[in-house]
Design an enzyme around this catalytic site. Sequence first.
Site, PDB file in Angstrom:
ATOM      1  N   HIS A   1     -10.589  -2.808  11.827  1.00 37.23           N
ATOM      2  CA  HIS A   1      -9.767  -3.535  11.275  1.00 37.23           C
ATOM      3  C   HIS A   1      -9.280  -4.600  12.191  1.00 37.23           C
ATOM      4  CE1 HIS A   1      -4.736  -3.677   9.960  1.00 37.23           C
ATOM      5  NE2 HIS A   1      -5.607  -4.286   9.372  1.00 37.23           N
TER       6      HIS A   1
ATOM      7  N   ARG B   1       1.318  -1.136  -0.519  1.00 39.65           N
ATOM      8  CA  ARG B   1      -0.284  -0.024   0.250  1.00 39.65           C
ATOM      9  C   ARG B   1       0.511   1.398  -0.088  1.00 39.65           C
ATOM     10  NH1 ARG B   1      -1.824   0.679   4.166  1.00 39.65           N
ATOM     11  NH2 ARG B   1      -0.605  -0.771   5.084  1.00 39.65           N
TER      12      ARG B   1
ATOM     13  N   ASN C   1       6.729  -8.869   1.971  1.00 38.67           N
ATOM     14  CA  ASN C   1       4.409  -8.471   1.345  1.00 38.67           C
ATOM     15  C   ASN C   1       4.699  -9.404   0.903  1.00 38.67           C
ATOM     16  OD1 ASN C   1       2.836  -6.624   2.459  1.00 38.67           O
ATOM     17  ND2 ASN C   1       2.339  -5.825   0.812  1.00 38.67           N
ATOM     18  N   SER C   2       5.385  -9.886   0.453  1.00 43.39           N
ATOM     19  CA  SER C   2       4.555 -11.133  -0.800  1.00 43.39           C
ATOM     20  C   SER C   2       3.320 -11.502   0.080  1.00 43.39           C
ATOM     21  CB  SER C   2       5.258 -12.262  -1.078  1.00 43.39           C
ATOM     22  OG  SER C   2       6.022 -12.665  -0.043  1.00 43.39           O
ATOM     23  N   ARG C   3       2.124 -12.068  -0.814  1.00 41.76           N
ATOM     24  CA  ARG C   3       1.384 -12.155   0.229  1.00 41.76           C
ATOM     25  C   ARG C   3       0.351 -14.107  -0.595  1.00 41.76           C
ATOM     26  NH1 ARG C   3      -1.850  -9.151   4.184  1.00 41.76           N
ATOM     27  NH2 ARG C   3       0.356  -7.557   4.823  1.00 41.76           N
TER      28      ARG C   3
ATOM     29  N   ASN D   1      -0.532 -18.116  22.128  1.00 43.29           N
ATOM     30  CA  ASN D   1      -1.268 -16.646  22.914  1.00 43.29           C
ATOM     31  C   ASN D   1      -3.087 -17.439  23.073  1.00 43.29           C
ATOM     32  OD1 ASN D   1       1.049 -15.131  21.803  1.00 43.29           O
ATOM     33  ND2 ASN D   1      -0.152 -15.298  19.511  1.00 43.29           N
TER      34      ASN D   1
ATOM     35  N   TYR E   1      -1.398  -3.584  -6.904  1.00 41.76           N
ATOM     36  CA  TYR E   1      -1.062  -4.347  -6.071  1.00 41.76           C
ATOM     37  C   TYR E   1      -2.005  -4.559  -5.255  1.00 41.76           C
ATOM     38  CZ  TYR E   1      -0.126  -5.107  -1.013  1.00 41.76           C
ATOM     39  OH  TYR E   1      -0.453  -6.243  -0.003  1.00 41.76           O
TER      40      TYR E   1
ATOM     41  N   ASP F   1      -8.208  -9.897   8.984  1.00 39.25           N
ATOM     42  CA  ASP F   1      -9.061  -8.657   8.975  1.00 39.25           C
ATOM     43  C   ASP F   1      -9.866  -7.573   9.056  1.00 39.25           C
ATOM     44  OD1 ASP F   1      -5.887  -7.569   7.846  1.00 39.25           O
ATOM     45  OD2 ASP F   1      -7.495  -6.809   5.960  1.00 39.25           O
TER      46      ASP F   1
ATOM     47  N   SER G   1      -1.298  -3.423  10.433  1.00 38.06           N
ATOM     48  CA  SER G   1      -0.603  -4.772   9.639  1.00 38.06           C
ATOM     49  C   SER G   1       1.059  -5.299   9.962  1.00 38.06           C
ATOM     50  CB  SER G   1      -0.498  -3.550   8.126  1.00 38.06           C
ATOM     51  OG  SER G   1      -1.684  -3.430   7.680  1.00 38.06           O
TER      52      SER G   1
ATOM     53  N   CYS H   1       1.144  -7.480  12.262  1.00 36.91           N
ATOM     54  CA  CYS H   1       1.282  -7.701  13.424  1.00 36.91           C
ATOM     55  C   CYS H   1       0.616  -9.258  13.613  1.00 36.91           C
ATOM     56  CB  CYS H   1       0.559  -6.149  14.064  1.00 36.91           C
ATOM     57  SG  CYS H   1       1.692  -5.144  14.025  1.00 36.91           S
ATOM     58  N   GLY H   2      -0.368  -9.566  13.169  1.00 38.05           N
ATOM     59  CA  GLY H   2      -0.664 -11.445  13.945  1.00 38.05           C
ATOM     60  C   GLY H   2      -2.038 -11.449  13.996  1.00 38.05           C
ATOM     61  N   LYS H   3      -2.368 -10.773  12.803  1.00 38.42           N
ATOM     62  CA  LYS H   3      -4.243 -10.994  13.071  1.00 38.42           C
ATOM     63  C   LYS H   3      -4.614 -12.328  12.108  1.00 38.42           C
ATOM     64  CE  LYS H   3      -5.221  -7.236  10.345  1.00 38.42           C
ATOM     65  NZ  LYS H   3      -4.329  -7.040  10.572  1.00 38.42           N
ATOM     66  N   THR H   4      -3.957 -12.230  11.151  1.00 35.80           N
ATOM     67  CA  THR H   4      -4.022 -14.194  10.578  1.00 35.80           C
ATOM     68  C   THR H   4      -3.859 -14.490  11.377  1.00 35.80           C
ATOM     69  OG1 THR H   4      -3.851 -12.573   8.407  1.00 35.80           O
ATOM     70  CG2 THR H   4      -4.127 -14.777   8.465  1.00 35.80           C
TER      71      THR H   4
ATOM     72  N   LYS I   1      -9.546  -2.804   1.912  1.00 37.23           N
ATOM     73  CA  LYS I   1      -9.511  -2.135   3.138  1.00 37.23           C
ATOM     74  C   LYS I   1      -9.800  -0.003   1.885  1.00 37.23           C
ATOM     75  CE  LYS I   1      -6.795  -4.207   5.918  1.00 37.23           C
ATOM     76  NZ  LYS I   1      -5.650  -4.346   5.520  1.00 37.23           N
TER      77      LYS I   1
HETATM   78  P1  GTP Z   1      -2.500  -7.392   7.339  1.00 39.48           P
HETATM   79  O1  GTP Z   1      -2.342  -8.813   6.809  1.00 39.48           O
HETATM   80  O2  GTP Z   1      -1.408  -6.712   6.573  1.00 39.48           O
HETATM   81  O3  GTP Z   1      -3.311  -6.957   8.180  1.00 39.48           O
HETATM   82  O4  GTP Z   1      -1.322  -8.865   8.741  1.00 39.48           O
HETATM   83  P2  GTP Z   1      -1.900  -9.492   9.479  1.00 39.48           P
HETATM   84  O5  GTP Z   1      -2.148  -8.364  11.135  1.00 39.48           O
HETATM   85  O6  GTP Z   1      -2.675 -10.424   9.189  1.00 39.48           O
HETATM   86  O7  GTP Z   1      -0.704 -10.020  10.162  1.00 39.48           O
HETATM   87  P3  GTP Z   1       0.230 -11.783   9.747  1.00 39.48           P
HETATM   88  O8  GTP Z   1      -0.763 -12.190  11.334  1.00 39.48           O
HETATM   89  O9  GTP Z   1       0.578 -11.996   8.439  1.00 39.48           O
HETATM   90  O10 GTP Z   1       1.937 -11.654  10.385  1.00 39.48           O
HETATM   91  C1  GTP Z   1       2.703 -11.319  10.400  1.00 39.48           C
HETATM   92  C2  GTP Z   1       3.686 -11.463  11.076  1.00 39.48           C
HETATM   93  O11 GTP Z   1       3.966 -11.703  12.207  1.00 39.48           O
HETATM   94  C3  GTP Z   1       4.142 -12.610  10.340  1.00 39.48           C
HETATM   95  O12 GTP Z   1       5.956 -12.732  10.092  1.00 39.48           O
HETATM   96  C4  GTP Z   1       4.165 -13.639  11.534  1.00 39.48           C
HETATM   97  O13 GTP Z   1       5.373 -14.718  11.722  1.00 39.48           O
HETATM   98  C5  GTP Z   1       4.236 -12.539  12.940  1.00 39.48           C
HETATM   99  N1  GTP Z   1       3.990 -13.137  13.928  1.00 39.48           N
HETATM  100  C6  GTP Z   1       2.549 -13.315  14.084  1.00 39.48           C
HETATM  101  N2  GTP Z   1       1.737 -14.152  15.291  1.00 39.48           N
HETATM  102  C7  GTP Z   1       3.337 -14.146  16.084  1.00 39.48           C
HETATM  103  C8  GTP Z   1       3.186 -13.801  17.594  1.00 39.48           C
HETATM  104  O14 GTP Z   1       2.541 -14.823  18.306  1.00 39.48           O
HETATM  105  N3  GTP Z   1       4.627 -13.675  17.980  1.00 39.48           N
HETATM  106  C9  GTP Z   1       5.732 -13.452  16.959  1.00 39.48           C
HETATM  107  N4  GTP Z   1       6.514 -13.056  17.403  1.00 39.48           N
HETATM  108  N5  GTP Z   1       5.742 -13.351  15.626  1.00 39.48           N
HETATM  109  C10 GTP Z   1       4.314 -13.166  15.362  1.00 39.48           C
HETATM  110  C1  SPV Z   2      -2.586  -4.608   5.163  1.00 38.96           C
HETATM  111  O1  SPV Z   2      -1.515  -4.478   5.284  1.00 38.96           O
HETATM  112  O2  SPV Z   2      -3.239  -4.563   6.861  1.00 38.96           O
HETATM  113  C2  SPV Z   2      -3.417  -5.936   4.848  1.00 38.96           C
HETATM  114  C3  SPV Z   2      -2.704  -6.097   3.137  1.00 38.96           C
HETATM  115  O3  SPV Z   2      -4.404  -6.426   5.228  1.00 38.96           O
HETATM  116  S1  SPV Z   2      -3.758  -4.767   2.061  1.00 38.96           S
HETATM  117  O4  SPV Z   2      -4.537  -5.389   1.578  1.00 38.96           O
HETATM  118  O5  SPV Z   2      -2.763  -4.754   0.986  1.00 38.96           O
HETATM  119  O6  SPV Z   2      -3.934  -3.345   2.976  1.00 38.96           O
HETATM  120 MN    MN Z   3      -5.059  -5.695   6.870  1.00 37.00          MN
END
Ligand code: GTP
Ligand code: SPV
Ligand code: MN
Length: 591
Positions: free
Chosen positions: A230, A73, A372-374, A502, A201, A281, A252, A254-257, A210
Amino acid sequence: MTNALTTNPSILKWIEEKIELTQPDRVMWIDGSHEQLEELRAEGCSTGELYKLNEEKLPGCYLHLSAVNDVARVEGRTFICSEKEEDAGPTNHWMAPAEAYDMLYNIARGAYKGRTMYIIPYSMGPVGSPFAKYGIELTDSIYVVISMAIMTRMGKEVYAALGDSDDWVRGLHCKCDIDEEKRYICHFPQDNTIISVNSGYGGNVLLGKKCFALRIASNLGRNEGWMAEHMLILGVEKPNGEITYIAAAFPSACGKTNLAMLIPPELYREKGYKVWCVGDDIAWMRVGEDGRLWACNPENGFFGVAPGTSMKSNPNALISTKKNAIFTNVVHNLDDNTVWWESMDKNPPKNAKNWKGEVWDCTDGSKGAHPNSRFTAPAQNCPCLSSEFDSPAGVPISAIVFGGRRAKTAPLVYQSRNWDHGVFVGSIVASETTAAATGAVGVVRRDPMAMLPFCGYHMGDYWKHWIEMGKKLGDKAPKIFNVNWFRTDDDGNFLWPGFGDNLRVLEWIIKRCENAVDAKETAIGYVPNAGDINIEGLEDFDRATLESILEVDKALWAEEADGIEEFYGKFGDKLPAELKAELNTLKANLK
Ligand code: GTP
Ligand code: SPV
Ligand code: MN
């Protein structure tokens, strides 16, 4: 219009204008059928926009590489074009609507010459549900069409649901030349319109995500009395079958998925604990008939961060990508025509191309996949998808959790004293920046409610809306918490094991919602007594470490309070008095 799939006058008129503007060679009405999508996938492969991957190992999966200058983004080029500049607020870029339309139409004029206009009807939320909102996206990208087919409920049933209504979100996407200098992602809340030019992208061009479900929807929610956030949504099932739903907002990457698809530690699995994913998300939340807060995931798929996703960290996410998925900017394994990314496993392919499409030597120290590959994967692929995923009513939320990536300061978990204090806790979220947006990585910035790049109006008004939602919910309001999985030691190693573990923190959160456990009152809110977080079965993790990451360091928090005060200064009169009062309380507590 020939072959039109609708007679809705507002849709036909708008499309006719956009055809006139963009001058496509061909117009294709997307109906959502399997046949039509297959035809487009084949065409995408013939032009090189897509690569068909190994049908045995990854059935129905494709690889797509975006332009090298177009991988995340672009917050600096994202605009809220409200009538009044004040309504965009100090955290958004603003452009006057007339000026923005003029500039964008100049860029879009003739942009579809030699190309096809795809007309995508889609629903955010289950079609016909009280949560559902509809959109039409025009695009010249097959990648967008096939991605929208995964990420949204896409197809001609949307026209039936809309009838002759003009209550739908207009989206125009033009790839143009993928020129960074002419890339703009613009939102017109007063017209329910989004225009995105010069990008391919996902986050910039899958306009349901978003752009609509957060930036436009936050405006709709404010006007109509609901919330667009979010947030992931998950359900924790206890051995007795009771399910508690939690919504959590982290910035973004930071661990939501990861949290949404958590697999309980063995100890918990044996007892019968399960975690169900409703969304990873975005959450739309409204007050239900019973006065509680109900949440729905408006999306239909996951657009997840690939690097770091492994059978160890997040098996449910990895399994979700094994069929009918699209991979963007990952490594192409040429030996077996599959994909790879950093930390997927310890065997990087020897014969491979990197995310730029260059021959890649995995021993040369360079990254093969973009950070940021997805992956884009259908929600239905997820082994732990909640049975309530398509529920028109959504799920009732017991706890709202905020969080961020903080090496220091924020403890593993704490609870707010009440709703207004919880709004304060959300408003002061700060996090180290990640690769999900262009710009420096690892810099601490304030990201209120993880909505800094996504709130489509003045952040001060947004906080006021939160406070008003709390008044509506009264004693049925969810309890509000903050977590931080990312505390590090002096060498930068994460102290908390994270991921599946967690759940140990979620367990404490649920007990707090049930008034089943005590807590320690501190300057910032309620912190667990260390004995109340279950660390049984954790290797290399002891009570002393737990105590260290639960600590509230008053000196660090005093610095934090100064940072908050400075940040709050940006909002002037729009800063709700309730939040100002909470800041004063924090400062007094720290004395
Ligand atoms: P967006 O799709 O960008 O909104 O991201 P998201 O918030 O869904 O983040 P996602 O779950 O994809 O995690 C992003 C990164 O954080 C990855 O590299 C994970 O390995 C790392 N991560 C997620 N949960 C944890 C955790 O509990 N501890 C640590 N150390 N890293 C974590
Ligand atoms: C984020 O960046 O919070 C994402 C990926 O979930 S994007 O759709 O690019 O915003
Ligand atoms: Mn997101």
